[in-house]
Motif scaffolding. Sequence first.
Motif, short mmCIF file in Angstrom:
data_model
loop_
_atom_site.label_atom_id
_atom_site.label_comp_id
_atom_site.label_asym_id
_atom_site.label_seq_id
_atom_site.Cartn_x
_atom_site.Cartn_y
_atom_site.Cartn_z
N UNK A 183 32.19 -19.38 -29.62
CA UNK A 183 31.00 -19.10 -30.44
C UNK A 183 30.24 -20.39 -30.65
N UNK A 184 28.97 -20.34 -30.34
CA UNK A 184 28.12 -21.53 -30.44
C UNK A 184 27.02 -21.20 -31.43
N UNK A 185 26.89 -22.03 -32.45
CA UNK A 185 25.94 -21.70 -33.50
C UNK A 185 25.27 -22.96 -34.01
N UNK A 186 24.33 -22.74 -34.95
CA UNK A 186 23.54 -23.87 -35.39
C UNK A 186 23.99 -24.33 -36.77
N UNK B 228 25.00 -17.85 -31.45
CA UNK B 228 24.27 -17.39 -32.64
C UNK B 228 23.26 -18.45 -33.00
N UNK B 229 22.00 -18.08 -32.96
CA UNK B 229 21.00 -19.07 -33.30
C UNK B 229 19.66 -18.65 -32.75
N UNK B 230 18.78 -19.63 -32.59
CA UNK B 230 17.42 -19.35 -32.15
C UNK B 230 17.38 -18.91 -30.69
N UNK B 231 16.23 -18.36 -30.32
CA UNK B 231 16.05 -17.80 -28.99
C UNK B 231 16.26 -18.84 -27.90
N UNK B 232 15.82 -20.08 -28.14
CA UNK B 232 15.91 -21.07 -27.06
C UNK B 232 17.37 -21.42 -26.79
N UNK B 233 18.18 -21.52 -27.85
CA UNK B 233 19.62 -21.77 -27.67
C UNK B 233 20.23 -20.65 -26.83
N UNK B 234 19.91 -19.41 -27.19
CA UNK B 234 20.54 -18.26 -26.53
C UNK B 234 20.09 -18.17 -25.08
N UNK C 122 21.88 -20.87 -23.03
CA UNK C 122 23.30 -20.56 -22.80
C UNK C 122 23.45 -19.42 -21.80
N UNK C 123 22.62 -18.38 -21.93
CA UNK C 123 22.71 -17.26 -20.99
C UNK C 123 22.45 -17.72 -19.57
N UNK C 124 21.52 -18.64 -19.43
CA UNK C 124 21.15 -19.12 -18.10
C UNK C 124 22.28 -19.92 -17.47
N UNK C 125 22.94 -20.72 -18.29
CA UNK C 125 23.91 -21.67 -17.74
C UNK C 125 25.36 -21.19 -17.78
#
Lengths: 412, 412
Positions: free
Chosen positions: B116-119, B199-205, B208-211
């Motif tokens: 889980x990666x969050x801000x 969990x966080x802003x759109x740019x983080x997500x 992460x989805x891309x990579x």
Amino acid sequence: MERLGQAARAAATAMRRTATGPKNAALLAMAERLTDARAELLAANARDLARGRESGLDAALLERLALDDGRIDAMIEGLAQVAALPDPVGEIDGLRSRPSGIQVGQMRVPLGVIGIIYESRPNVTLEAASLCLKSGNACILRGGSEARESNAAIAACIRTGLLDAGLPEGAVQVVATTDRAAVGRLIAMPEYVDVIIPRGGKSLIERISREARVPVIKHLDGVCHVYLDATADPEKALAIAVNAKTHRYGTCNTMETLLVDAPVAEALLPRLAEAYAGHGVELRGCERTRTILPEATPATEEDWQAEYLAPVLAIRVVDGIDAAVAHIERYGSHHTDAIVTEHYGLARRFMAEVDSSSVMVNASTRFADGFEYGLGAEIGISTDKLHARGPVGLEGLTTRKYIVLGDGQVRR
Amino acid sequence: MERLGQAARAAATAMRRTATGPKNAALLAMAERLTDARAELLAANARDLARGRESGLDAALLERLALDDGRIDAMIEGLAQVAALPDPVGEIDGLRSRPSGIQVGQMRVPLGVIGIIYESRPNVTLEAASLCLKSGNACILRGGSEARESNAAIAACIRTGLLDAGLPEGAVQVVATTDRAAVGRLIAMPEYVDVIIPRGGKSLIERISREARVPVIKHLDGVCHVYLDATADPEKALAIAVNAKTHRYGTCNTMETLLVDAPVAEALLPRLAEAYAGHGVELRGCERTRTILPEATPATEEDWQAEYLAPVLAIRVVDGIDAAVAHIERYGSHHTDAIVTEHYGLARRFMAEVDSSSVMVNASTRFADGFEYGLGAEIGISTDKLHARGPVGLEGLTTRKYIVLGDGQVRR
């Protein structure tokens, strides 16, 4: 491919709203068209086979490519079977009232657009189309280039069947081009394709999983185990261990490694070896196995990881369920694993502790199959953990959305 | 990260076998530890806040980072709530007999290792840990570097809580390094991590989805709609349209575009505009809206796609349900959409035709939430179609494997 993707997306919107009646009518119309087109289909297949022989395809591939009356009958029968299956779309589960006054439940809905990439078998074209159609999805099918004329003939029957029932042509599209770049494009259009299902050998599936930019439901290898516990009924142990290996060699749910609990190894292994010898199965054993069966080849580390898909079996003597579960955890592929035991507690432990898509007690691993499980049909066996795990039937081609029924409720 | 991954994998094997009792005991022990450590936690948080102010973090971020007694009470209370939830692991569904004599069913099991990666919000550390623990998973948590001292204090409570209950430390690991490369490694270890939840802003997500090289359960934007049909009860229409926009502005289930059926636009829009004005909501309307509400700013194509997360609302007058559904299909984000209607057939059509994770009739979009849906807790809202769709509770952190119970059956 862009154009196919757009047409599929539009068709998916229409298919989502299509009732069970027209979907079944299309399946039955396809069966009729296929019956009428039998001669053309056989002729197209003969041309594929001739071209395949010329280009030196191997015998196994030609066998998978070949259609005959029996296989066409099975395809027609398969359509009727899918039409007879219950429609999963629209099913509502668990609708319950919440303190706020709203009712909340989950409705089963199609995934949208499904891309299926497969190899030589032309009957997959019809099977995949029928399952995607029944589950309310649009699909884009990309078969092997060696089957292109057979697939085109089947595609013509599918298209007229769709039109007969008033459904959009875009609901099932068979990619005509044999250009390999088309696959690369198909797996990288998240705007048009919701999920990719590759059907074929491990290298195809690994390549697609690596390169896809849309979710993939994948089926990797089946390194399946049977563990014969000390409390096993010897007759069940023999029957299951022999059936799991010898019923068919090339299937993913065939046992590849047999684990035998030490206290019963001396009693069971000689009887098993005799049965396997009768089937021409080559045995590769650990050291303890070889003290009982000196004729077995010494097993290496690679044998524990091998998916032989052939009359070869690795055998290891282990000390109890902990060692068996640890071996499966370390070397298995989380496909299908079975224990043979008469001990209640061990049966429960094996079921809880083995993290595979199918875990069995006192049954042959060969049962891991959509038909045997009662799914009616299967589009593959998923070795993924997310979404679908194990045999994937119509339900695996759908998802669930939440529905909320209110009477004007607002959030306080 | 390799070492964390290995420890998590080993802990996942142990957690899969852990009964409900010790899991609940660990949750309650963490609550106790947190109660005892309240002063240290507040001090650690004060240091994070001081460092954040020095480095010029904006006010909204500092607000999310800040802990006080109320927030710590809520964290402690949350642990007790998760302990009280039913344990989803081991639940067996649909066990039925097949003609072969085997019984086939599905058993709910943990996913394995969840990353889980969050801000900035430190309370996510405890929330995520408690849900992963209860669902029998191991987890690796990577919070924002601005919260590192708070997260370390919480991690200490989690660790002692695990040890108090005799569970492995590796079941919950909080990444201590603030090195950004650690995230890149965490999302690319399929051998150790089964799923990533950002969990966080759109740019983080999006990044992460891309990579990611493991599956991601993601939550992208919420461009939610309310459609007021001509048959809507006007009082319900007003209440829902106002609540869906103004109850909270920054949440993903807040309405961003209001669609109004042409025959009722003249009756409803002036009343709505008055209510929105009272809340200071800026209106951006299509041309037809602006003939009724000339004070509205003209809406552009961007407005239909906008997730404002602010007191701004786009309004469009449409001709009936087909136009409403088409607008939602084209511009929506498939998160949550609602119709207000008294017409049975239109309610049914909207539910079937709108392809969003939550579809509502006569209720505010603000209800799209794990607690409101009765999931007990939520780890996020999935905008994916596969696996989990909509609010993700304990069940979304599990998967189902097939179990087969036999009495020695073999395949014929």
